[in-house]
Design a protein around this motif. Structure first.
Motif, PDB file in Angstrom:
ATOM      1  N   ARG A 111      51.667  47.524 -39.562  1.00 56.80           N
ATOM      2  CA  ARG A 111      53.012  47.522 -38.905  1.00 56.80           C
ATOM      3  C   ARG A 111      52.919  46.440 -37.659  1.00 56.80           C
ATOM      4  O   ARG A 111      53.554  45.811 -37.294  1.00 56.80           O
ATOM      5  N   PRO A 117      43.719  51.070 -46.732  1.00 53.90           N
ATOM      6  CA  PRO A 117      42.798  52.095 -46.303  1.00 53.90           C
ATOM      7  C   PRO A 117      43.212  53.588 -46.713  1.00 53.90           C
ATOM      8  O   PRO A 117      44.416  53.897 -46.886  1.00 53.90           O
ATOM      9  N   THR A 118      42.284  54.343 -47.219  1.00 53.73           N
ATOM     10  CA  THR A 118      42.657  55.678 -47.589  1.00 53.73           C
ATOM     11  C   THR A 118      43.015  56.171 -46.412  1.00 53.73           C
ATOM     12  O   THR A 118      42.218  56.395 -45.212  1.00 53.73           O
ATOM     13  N   THR A 119      44.255  56.739 -46.062  1.00 51.53           N
ATOM     14  CA  THR A 119      44.667  57.415 -44.576  1.00 51.53           C
ATOM     15  C   THR A 119      44.321  58.839 -44.784  1.00 51.53           C
ATOM     16  O   THR A 119      44.207  59.403 -45.793  1.00 51.53           O
ATOM     17  N   PRO A 120      44.154  59.564 -43.399  1.00 51.97           N
ATOM     18  CA  PRO A 120      44.304  59.110 -42.251  1.00 51.97           C
ATOM     19  C   PRO A 120      43.217  58.149 -41.933  1.00 51.97           C
ATOM     20  O   PRO A 120      41.920  58.525 -42.353  1.00 51.97           O
ATOM     21  N   ALA A 121      43.271  56.919 -41.353  1.00 49.17           N
ATOM     22  CA  ALA A 121      42.187  56.158 -41.465  1.00 49.17           C
ATOM     23  C   ALA A 121      42.405  55.504 -39.789  1.00 49.17           C
ATOM     24  O   ALA A 121      43.191  55.920 -39.080  1.00 49.17           O
ATOM     25  N   PRO A 122      41.456  55.007 -39.253  1.00 45.80           N
ATOM     26  CA  PRO A 122      40.966  54.546 -37.908  1.00 45.80           C
ATOM     27  C   PRO A 122      42.109  53.381 -37.798  1.00 45.80           C
ATOM     28  O   PRO A 122      42.288  52.691 -38.419  1.00 45.80           O
ATOM     29  N   VAL A 123      42.545  53.308 -36.479  1.00 46.17           N
ATOM     30  CA  VAL A 123      43.429  52.326 -36.148  1.00 46.17           C
ATOM     31  C   VAL A 123      43.000  51.032 -35.196  1.00 46.17           C
ATOM     32  O   VAL A 123      43.609  50.270 -34.692  1.00 46.17           O
ATOM     33  N   ALA A 179      48.092  57.063 -47.781  1.00 42.97           N
ATOM     34  CA  ALA A 179      48.265  55.431 -48.105  1.00 42.97           C
ATOM     35  C   ALA A 179      49.200  55.144 -46.892  1.00 42.97           C
ATOM     36  O   ALA A 179      49.888  54.090 -47.120  1.00 42.97           O
ATOM     37  N   SER A 180      49.633  56.012 -45.765  1.00 42.54           N
ATOM     38  CA  SER A 180      50.385  55.502 -44.838  1.00 42.54           C
ATOM     39  C   SER A 180      50.273  56.292 -43.857  1.00 42.54           C
ATOM     40  O   SER A 180      49.260  57.182 -43.491  1.00 42.54           O
ATOM     41  N   ARG A 181      51.142  55.950 -42.533  1.00 42.25           N
ATOM     42  CA  ARG A 181      50.889  56.913 -41.256  1.00 42.25           C
ATOM     43  C   ARG A 181      52.420  56.996 -40.797  1.00 42.25           C
ATOM     44  O   ARG A 181      53.094  56.099 -41.378  1.00 42.25           O
ATOM     45  N   MET A 182      52.546  58.080 -39.876  1.00 48.82           N
ATOM     46  CA  MET A 182      53.790  58.019 -39.321  1.00 48.82           C
ATOM     47  C   MET A 182      53.380  58.219 -37.855  1.00 48.82           C
ATOM     48  O   MET A 182      52.187  59.036 -37.591  1.00 48.82           O
ATOM     49  N   GLY A 183      53.894  57.760 -36.811  1.00 46.87           N
ATOM     50  CA  GLY A 183      53.573  57.723 -35.551  1.00 46.87           C
ATOM     51  C   GLY A 183      52.491  57.055 -34.991  1.00 46.87           C
ATOM     52  O   GLY A 183      51.792  56.312 -36.074  1.00 46.87           O
ATOM     53  N   GLN A 220      51.291  61.385 -40.055  1.00 49.71           N
ATOM     54  CA  GLN A 220      51.914  61.842 -41.409  1.00 49.71           C
ATOM     55  C   GLN A 220      51.873  63.312 -41.624  1.00 49.71           C
ATOM     56  O   GLN A 220      52.986  63.725 -42.598  1.00 49.71           O
ATOM     57  N   PRO A 227      46.271  58.587 -36.234  1.00 47.60           N
ATOM     58  CA  PRO A 227      46.149  58.626 -37.695  1.00 47.60           C
ATOM     59  C   PRO A 227      46.311  60.304 -38.012  1.00 47.60           C
ATOM     60  O   PRO A 227      46.081  61.017 -37.120  1.00 47.60           O
ATOM     61  N   GLY A 228      46.970  60.619 -38.955  1.00 46.25           N
ATOM     62  CA  GLY A 228      47.207  62.132 -39.172  1.00 46.25           C
ATOM     63  C   GLY A 228      48.761  62.330 -38.810  1.00 46.25           C
ATOM     64  O   GLY A 228      49.276  63.518 -39.295  1.00 46.25           O
ATOM     65  N   ASP A 234      43.983  50.629 -39.936  1.00 52.80           N
ATOM     66  CA  ASP A 234      45.063  51.204 -40.471  1.00 52.80           C
ATOM     67  C   ASP A 234      46.188  50.585 -39.238  1.00 52.80           C
ATOM     68  O   ASP A 234      46.596  51.059 -38.371  1.00 52.80           O
ATOM     69  N   ALA A 242      50.757  60.898 -47.360  1.00 51.30           N
ATOM     70  CA  ALA A 242      49.643  61.487 -47.085  1.00 51.30           C
ATOM     71  C   ALA A 242      48.328  60.366 -46.936  1.00 51.30           C
ATOM     72  O   ALA A 242      47.531  60.376 -45.992  1.00 51.30           O
TER      73      ALA A 242
END
Ligand code: SF4
Ligand code: SF4
Lengths: 249, 502
Positions: A233, A37-43, B381-385, B391, B388-389, A230, B379
């Motif tokens: 993990r 998914p293109t982030t920020p993406a919904p979780v 293709a991933s996340r932190m925490g 990162q 969303p956002g 998203d 930014a």
């Protein structure tokens, strides 16, 4: 005449439906082996539904991207929706199976909106067409078929608008013809040039739909960058062909 | 110093006019047989390459929904045309995302769609944007699919989310399959298989380096901070880009991680077997190679008996780690389930900051006025925490916790709209210097804006590629190479060391 058109509509309709089924099946059955998914993406799933909704209804990403394309593109697509509702008038038999829908379609609001939508559509289409010519970047990426498809739809919209505002066709007879088509009880059709052109262009559109970029309509629902949750993990995501690699070593 | 011109930085960003083919000469070195063979690719262009390429395309379309859908649904709206830093920096129209995709799509249309076959038979495939696969097309592929850093900026702005990175990866995989691989990537992947990291640093060299760091930190702070290697039973396995072991400014970041672990009182170790966070398998689009590289991390974690895996500062690595590791090398049910697998070092440090477990003397960074470069793959293709956002927020919060002066670059050049550094996606090689310098232009322009307006002196990043790329290209734009720093370098400089037990 009406028999030739009738047969062509059946063929085009069949090609359209079969073509779409084939493509949609292909999209659905092709695995998406990685989470992209293109982030920020919904979780969450619900979040994804909302994301898709904003994309399809408001063209959210396009809004961020380019306001001109957004205005023209959105005008066109919204007008298409309005025109569709207006056209239902020709396909619903008040006394038939879907007669209960009739009041929803045959009212002042839907019909007027649909009528003026023709203009909206033309403005949108001409704007997009102009961009293809004027903006050097868009001109560069356009192939003749991109212009051709635009012209085709412009032709449909233009003949439609002319029939609404300039030279009306025989609506009663047209409706008998379309209902006849739908109920396999063929009836004669009006033979004025505008209507014939309008319908002929629609036939072409139906046929090219599943073999052209018009596939963006069903395709967007399958775009992994937009429709994935998203959560890589939290949940292991693995495709069948990738799982096979695991057992091989 | 070079046979090309550094793009001029204009006062305001402008969309340049097209200059066709000005970058068609840009090609990275082709991999020789010795670098192709360990990855399972033919050593040189195979005889029946057309058939092979088309066969491979068909295979990939069947394996990747993204590829199949993206090839079909682009409407040529043009929304992405001005979004690629390589287009903005080079003005070559084939660096417009959709035009880059079209290099691949034209072949797809010719051999896999009704429209292309039909008009192809009529002798006018061009009518529907289709084209025969000939040598010229193959050369274009090699050139322009190595002018894409797989940064995904185009994907943000496309109404259908079409991600040119997916097409670039597929194209590179087809190129590998017919025997025209890229030397830089394939040589590096070979090194990982043989030695364990991109730089080919063997275990003794690593041990030496880490020992050296311990001495350096001891001299600086008087405290015994450990930089452990291959310690069985450690709580955390740290997987970090190998550049962290010696390159500047990367190593200052590594020093910072060690100090944070020390303060947290958590035992950790580096593994010599999996001494590389970056996974170049992604750049060449090869699931198999990406998986092989990833499996080393799993094996190291099992071998060392750790409970958590934490990744150091690296952009594309974090994409593979965050988004793909569980898929490629999971499930990680043998690790402590209380922590996400893997974790980013920034998540780890940020947690500690929030718990009040770290003390900082921000004035130690008072000689710096900071800005922050969002690395593309972190930014988009991933996340932190958990949110969303995260990162975007977490690294900035760390900088703000450790520095008094922080200013963001213009809004359309950060967060999801961030510009790639110009060296990502397997392009960080000297044979692509012109491309790298030109591709950095949009970021340099944004940086110049905050330098001129807020007196920014340094830019922090959390990606090994970004750091190497910037230290190399910033001088072309009138900056100095030490103006790029690691986020954990700021942590390292400001942290107040209290816990002296090891
Ligand atoms: S924005 Fe998307 S649909 Fe529009 S031209 Fe670019 S890739 Fe195609
Ligand atoms: S992924 Fe990045 S580098 Fe590649 S075409 Fe898109 S914007 Fe350009």
């Amino acid at each position: 005449m009406h028999i030739a058109f009738g047969i062509m509509f059946y063929i085009a309709g069949l090609l359209l439906v079969i073509g779409l089924i084939v493509k949609i099946k292909q999209y659905a059955s092709t695995p998406a082996p990685l989470k992209i998914p293109t982030t920020p993406a919904p979780v969450t799933r619900t979040g994804v539904v909302w994301r898709m909704f904003t994309e399809i209804v408001f063209f959210n990403s396009l809004w961020k991207s380019n306001k001109w394309i957004w205005i023209f593109g959105w005008l066109f697509h919204f007008a298409l929706l309005l025109a569709f509702f207006r056209h239902l008038r020709y396909a619903i038999d008040p006394a038939g199976m879907f007669g209960f829908l009739w009041p929803l379609v045959n009212n002042w609001a839907v019909q007027t909106a649909g009528k003026y939508a023709g203009w909206m559509m033309l403005i949108g289409l001409l704007g997009l067409f102009a961009r293809r010519i004027v903006v050097d970047r868009v001109r560069y990426i356009s192939s003749p078929s991109d212009f051709a498809i635009l012209l085709l739809i412009i032709g449909i919209a233009l003949t439609g608008v002319l029939m609404s505002f300039v030279a009306h066709t025989d609506i009663v007879q047209l409706k008998e013809f379309t209902i006849g088509l739908l109920t396999f009880n063929w009836q004669p059709m009006p033979t004025d040039g505008l209507l014939i052109t309008h319908l002929a262009l629609v036939l072409i559109l139906m046929v090219i739909f599943p073999v052209s970029k018009l596939l963006h309509a069903p395709g967007i629902f399958f775009s992994p960058t937009r429709n994935q949750v998203d959560n890589p993990r939290e949940q292991r995501h693995i495709a069948d062909w990738a799982r096979k690699l695991e057992s091989s070593n | 110093m070079a046979d090309f011109e550094t793009p001029e930085i204009k006062e305001y960003p402008v969309i340049p006019r097209l200059k066709p083919d000005v970058m068609s000469h840009s090609k990275p070195f082709v991999a020789k047989e010795q670098f192709q063979e360990p990855l399972g690719f033919p050593g040189e262009l195979v005889d029946n390459w057309q058939d092979k390429a088309i066969e491979k395309m068909g295979e990939l379309q069947g394996k990747y929904r993204s590829l199949q859908v993206f090839l079909d649904i682009c409407v040529k709206c043009g929304a992405c045309t001005d979004k690629c830093h390589y287009y903005l920096g080079t003005t070559d129209p084939k660096n417009m995302p959709v035009a880059r995709q079209d290099l691949f799509r034209q072949v797809y249309r010719r051999y896999f769609t009704f429209a292309g076959k039909f008009f192809g038979k009529l002798g006018m495939p061009g009518f529907v944007g289709a084209r025969e696969l000939d040598k010229e097309v193959l050369d274009d592929w090699y050139s322009y699919f190595h002018q894409c850093s797989q940064c995904r900026r185009c994907s943000v702005y496309c109404p259908y989310g079409i991600d040119t990175a997916e097409i670039s990866m597929a194209a590179r995989e087809v190129l590998d399959a017919v025997g025209v691989g890229q030397k830089y990537c394939n040589e590096i992947i070979g090194k990982v298989f043989k030695i364990g990291n991109n730089l080919g640093l063997p275990e003794p060299a690593l041990a030496d380096t880490l020992e050296g760091l311990e001495e350096e930190v001891k001299d600086d702070t008087g405290i015994d901070v450990k930089y452990p290697l291959d310690v069985k039973g450690a709580e955390v396995l740290l997987v970090t880009p190998s550049a962290d072991f010696f390159a500047e400014p990367h190593v200052d970041g590594l020093i910072g991680y060690g100090k944070v672990f020390h303060e947290a009182g958590i035992s950790w170790t580096v593994s010599s077997y999996a001494s590389e966070a970056a996974n170049f398998g992604m750049f060449i689009g090869s699931y198999e190679n990406m998986r092989r590289v990833s499996m080393r991390i799993r094996e190291a974690a099992l071998e060392l008996g750790v409970k958590r895996i934490i990744f150091g500062e690296c952009g594309h690595a974090w994409r593979v780690a965050y988004s793909f590791l569980n898929t490629l090398a999971g499930p990680f049910d043998f690790l402590d389930p209380r922590y996400p697998v893997p974790q980013h070092i920034c998540e780890f440090t940020y947690d500690l900051i929030q718990k009040g477990a770290l003390k900082f003397d921000k004035s130690a960074n008072d000689h710096r006025v900071m800005t922050y470069h969002d690395s593309c793959n972190v930014a988009r293709a991933s996340r932190m925490g958990p949110m969303p956002g995260g990162q975007f927020k977490i690294p900035r919060e760390i900088i703000k916790a450790t520095c008094n002066h922080f200013y963001d670059m213009p809004a359309d050049t950060i967060h999801e709209g961030t510009y790639c550094c110009g060296g990502g996606g397997g392009l960080l090689t000297d044979d692509l210097m012109e491309l790298r310098v030109k591709g950095a232009m949009p970021r340099m322009q944004a940086l110049k804006h905050v330098v001129d307006n807020y007196g920014v002196t340094h830019m922090a990043a959390i990606c090994a590629i970004c750091k190497s790329q910037f230290s190399k290209v910033m001088p072309y734009y009138g900056f100095t190479m030490d103006q790029i720093v690691s986020v954990h370098q700021l942590v390292s400089d400001a942290i107040v060391m209290t816990n002296n037990e090891v």
